[in-house]
Design a protein around this motif. Structure first.
Motif, PDB file in Angstrom:
ATOM      1  N   MET A  90      18.991  59.656 -80.907  1.00  0.00           N
ATOM      2  CA  MET A  90      18.892  60.989 -81.452  1.00  0.00           C
ATOM      3  C   MET A  90      20.056  61.821 -80.941  1.00  0.00           C
ATOM      4  SD  MET A  90      16.354  64.104 -80.363  1.00  0.00           S
ATOM      5  CE  MET A  90      17.045  64.056 -78.731  1.00  0.00           C
ATOM      6  N   GLN A  91      20.576  62.612 -81.814  1.00  0.00           N
ATOM      7  CA  GLN A  91      21.572  63.603 -81.441  1.00  0.00           C
ATOM      8  C   GLN A  91      21.053  64.948 -81.905  1.00  0.00           C
ATOM      9  OE1 GLN A  91      25.188  62.334 -83.317  1.00  0.00           O
ATOM     10  NE2 GLN A  91      25.536  60.732 -81.823  1.00  0.00           N
ATOM     11  N   PHE A  92      21.475  66.003 -81.221  1.00  0.00           N
ATOM     12  CA  PHE A  92      21.031  67.324 -81.640  1.00  0.00           C
ATOM     13  C   PHE A  92      22.129  68.343 -81.409  1.00  0.00           C
ATOM     14  CE2 PHE A  92      19.602  66.791 -77.263  1.00  0.00           C
ATOM     15  CZ  PHE A  92      20.034  67.954 -76.645  1.00  0.00           C
ATOM     16  N   GLN A  93      22.062  69.384 -82.224  1.00  0.00           N
ATOM     17  CA  GLN A  93      22.958  70.527 -82.091  1.00  0.00           C
ATOM     18  C   GLN A  93      22.083  71.760 -81.993  1.00  0.00           C
ATOM     19  OE1 GLN A  93      25.235  70.499 -85.671  1.00  0.00           O
ATOM     20  NE2 GLN A  93      26.431  68.715 -85.097  1.00  0.00           N
ATOM     21  N   ILE A  94      22.410  72.639 -81.051  1.00  0.00           N
ATOM     22  CA  ILE A  94      21.638  73.871 -80.855  1.00  0.00           C
ATOM     23  C   ILE A  94      22.504  75.047 -81.263  1.00  0.00           C
ATOM     24  CG2 ILE A  94      20.471  75.326 -79.162  1.00  0.00           C
ATOM     25  CD1 ILE A  94      19.962  72.815 -77.522  1.00  0.00           C
ATOM     26  N   ASN A  95      21.905  76.011 -81.987  1.00  0.00           N
ATOM     27  CA  ASN A  95      22.686  77.180 -82.382  1.00  0.00           C
ATOM     28  C   ASN A  95      22.969  78.062 -81.167  1.00  0.00           C
ATOM     29  OD1 ASN A  95      20.203  78.478 -81.989  1.00  0.00           O
ATOM     30  ND2 ASN A  95      20.314  79.636 -83.881  1.00  0.00           N
ATOM     31  N   SER A  96      23.836  79.023 -81.331  1.00  0.00           N
ATOM     32  CA  SER A  96      24.296  79.840 -80.201  1.00  0.00           C
ATOM     33  C   SER A  96      23.197  80.705 -79.604  1.00  0.00           C
ATOM     34  CB  SER A  96      25.477  80.716 -80.626  1.00  0.00           C
ATOM     35  OG  SER A  96      25.090  81.574 -81.685  1.00  0.00           O
ATOM     36  N   GLU A  97      22.162  81.044 -80.380  1.00  0.00           N
ATOM     37  CA  GLU A  97      21.057  81.851 -79.837  1.00  0.00           C
ATOM     38  C   GLU A  97      20.024  80.985 -79.123  1.00  0.00           C
ATOM     39  OE1 GLU A  97      21.772  82.239 -83.342  1.00  0.00           O
ATOM     40  OE2 GLU A  97      23.228  83.768 -82.779  1.00  0.00           O
TER      41      GLU A  97
ATOM     42  N   ALA B 280      15.675  67.742 -72.279  1.00  0.00           N
ATOM     43  CA  ALA B 280      16.790  68.682 -72.135  1.00  0.00           C
ATOM     44  C   ALA B 280      16.832  69.642 -73.318  1.00  0.00           C
ATOM     45  CB  ALA B 280      18.103  67.919 -72.013  1.00  0.00           C
ATOM     46  N   LEU B 281      16.557  69.127 -74.515  1.00  0.00           N
ATOM     47  CA  LEU B 281      16.502  69.971 -75.710  1.00  0.00           C
ATOM     48  C   LEU B 281      15.423  71.034 -75.560  1.00  0.00           C
ATOM     49  CD1 LEU B 281      17.156  70.644 -78.702  1.00  0.00           C
ATOM     50  CD2 LEU B 281      15.502  68.880 -79.322  1.00  0.00           C
ATOM     51  N   ILE B 282      14.250  70.641 -75.103  1.00  0.00           N
ATOM     52  CA  ILE B 282      13.153  71.592 -74.900  1.00  0.00           C
ATOM     53  C   ILE B 282      13.583  72.704 -73.949  1.00  0.00           C
ATOM     54  CG2 ILE B 282      10.853  71.914 -73.900  1.00  0.00           C
ATOM     55  CD1 ILE B 282      10.169  69.088 -74.887  1.00  0.00           C
TER      56      ILE B 282
ATOM     57  N   LYS C  37      15.074  78.631 -73.456  1.00  0.00           N
ATOM     58  CA  LYS C  37      15.903  79.688 -72.863  1.00  0.00           C
ATOM     59  C   LYS C  37      16.124  80.840 -73.833  1.00  0.00           C
ATOM     60  CE  LYS C  37      18.393  76.754 -69.659  1.00  0.00           C
ATOM     61  NZ  LYS C  37      19.675  76.113 -69.349  1.00  0.00           N
ATOM     62  N   GLY C  38      16.120  80.541 -75.130  1.00  0.00           N
ATOM     63  CA  GLY C  38      16.277  81.593 -76.137  1.00  0.00           C
ATOM     64  C   GLY C  38      14.967  82.357 -76.251  1.00  0.00           C
ATOM     65  N   ARG C  39      14.901  83.549 -75.732  1.00  0.00           N
ATOM     66  CA  ARG C  39      13.644  84.297 -75.614  1.00  0.00           C
ATOM     67  C   ARG C  39      13.208  84.953 -76.919  1.00  0.00           C
ATOM     68  NH1 ARG C  39      11.444  82.394 -71.299  1.00  0.00           N
ATOM     69  NH2 ARG C  39      12.700  82.538 -69.423  1.00  0.00           N
ATOM     70  N   GLY C  40      11.903  84.981 -77.121  1.00  0.00           N
ATOM     71  CA  GLY C  40      11.306  85.787 -78.169  1.00  0.00           C
ATOM     72  C   GLY C  40      11.316  85.232 -79.572  1.00  0.00           C
ATOM     73  N   SER C  41      12.401  84.670 -79.997  1.00  0.00           N
ATOM     74  CA  SER C  41      12.524  84.196 -81.370  1.00  0.00           C
ATOM     75  C   SER C  41      11.739  82.910 -81.570  1.00  0.00           C
ATOM     76  CB  SER C  41      13.986  83.915 -81.700  1.00  0.00           C
ATOM     77  OG  SER C  41      14.757  85.071 -81.537  1.00  0.00           O
ATOM     78  N   PRO C  42      11.319  82.672 -82.811  1.00  0.00           N
ATOM     79  CA  PRO C  42      10.681  81.382 -83.093  1.00  0.00           C
ATOM     80  C   PRO C  42      11.656  80.230 -82.828  1.00  0.00           C
ATOM     81  CG  PRO C  42      10.359  82.902 -84.913  1.00  0.00           C
ATOM     82  CD  PRO C  42      11.333  83.538 -83.981  1.00  0.00           C
ATOM     83  N   ILE C  43      11.126  79.111 -82.414  1.00  0.00           N
ATOM     84  CA  ILE C  43      11.916  77.896 -82.230  1.00  0.00           C
ATOM     85  C   ILE C  43      11.844  77.118 -83.534  1.00  0.00           C
ATOM     86  CG2 ILE C  43      12.059  75.696 -81.008  1.00  0.00           C
ATOM     87  CD1 ILE C  43      10.757  77.156 -78.596  1.00  0.00           C
ATOM     88  N   VAL C  44      12.996  76.769 -84.075  1.00  0.00           N
ATOM     89  CA  VAL C  44      13.058  76.020 -85.326  1.00  0.00           C
ATOM     90  C   VAL C  44      13.764  74.699 -85.058  1.00  0.00           C
ATOM     91  CG1 VAL C  44      13.909  75.971 -87.697  1.00  0.00           C
ATOM     92  CG2 VAL C  44      13.132  78.139 -86.689  1.00  0.00           C
ATOM     93  N   ILE C  45      13.083  73.603 -85.401  1.00  0.00           N
ATOM     94  CA  ILE C  45      13.694  72.285 -85.289  1.00  0.00           C
ATOM     95  C   ILE C  45      13.900  71.759 -86.700  1.00  0.00           C
ATOM     96  CG2 ILE C  45      13.469  69.944 -84.415  1.00  0.00           C
ATOM     97  CD1 ILE C  45      11.838  71.035 -82.132  1.00  0.00           C
TER      98      ILE C  45
END
Length: 100
Positions: free
Chosen positions: A1-8, A28-30, A35-43
């Motif tokens: 698996m590879q993943f990319q996380i947005n800047s927020e 590590a992804l979790i 760390k991104g507070r408040g916003s919904p987490i979208v995978i």
């Protein structure tokens, strides 16, 4: 698996296969997404080709962590084998699943 996380640090795009071998990188992804507070987490699963039972378990793990942090979790765009696994396991009853 590879993943990319947005800047927020609230959205991740997963590619390839999600299997038991990915447990460490998924943890590590979790951590990054929480760390991104408040916003919904979208995978975004629209580019994930395969998921096994361990991968499904890892999604349950992030759901539990998001609940602890009072964050909404959205799984977006499962296709192919991943979508079939969601149907067989009734994951759409456990998660908010958005079609892409």
């Amino acid at each position: 698996m590879q993943f990319q996380i947005n800047s927020e640090k609230t959205q991740a795009l997963m590619t390839g296969d999600l299997t038991f071998a990915d447990h460490a990188s998924f943890k590590a992804l979790i951590g990054s997404l929480l760390k991104g507070r408040g916003s919904p987490i979208v995978i975004d699963l629209s580019e994930l080709d395969f998921i096994d039972s361990a991968g499904l378990g890892m999604l349950l793990l992030i759901r539990d962590e998001a609940n602890k942090a009072a964050r909404k979790l959205v799984l977006r765009g499962p296709i192919g084998q991943v979508k079939r696994m969601f149907g067989v396991t009734k994951f759409e009853t456990l998660f908010v699943v958005e079609e892409s």
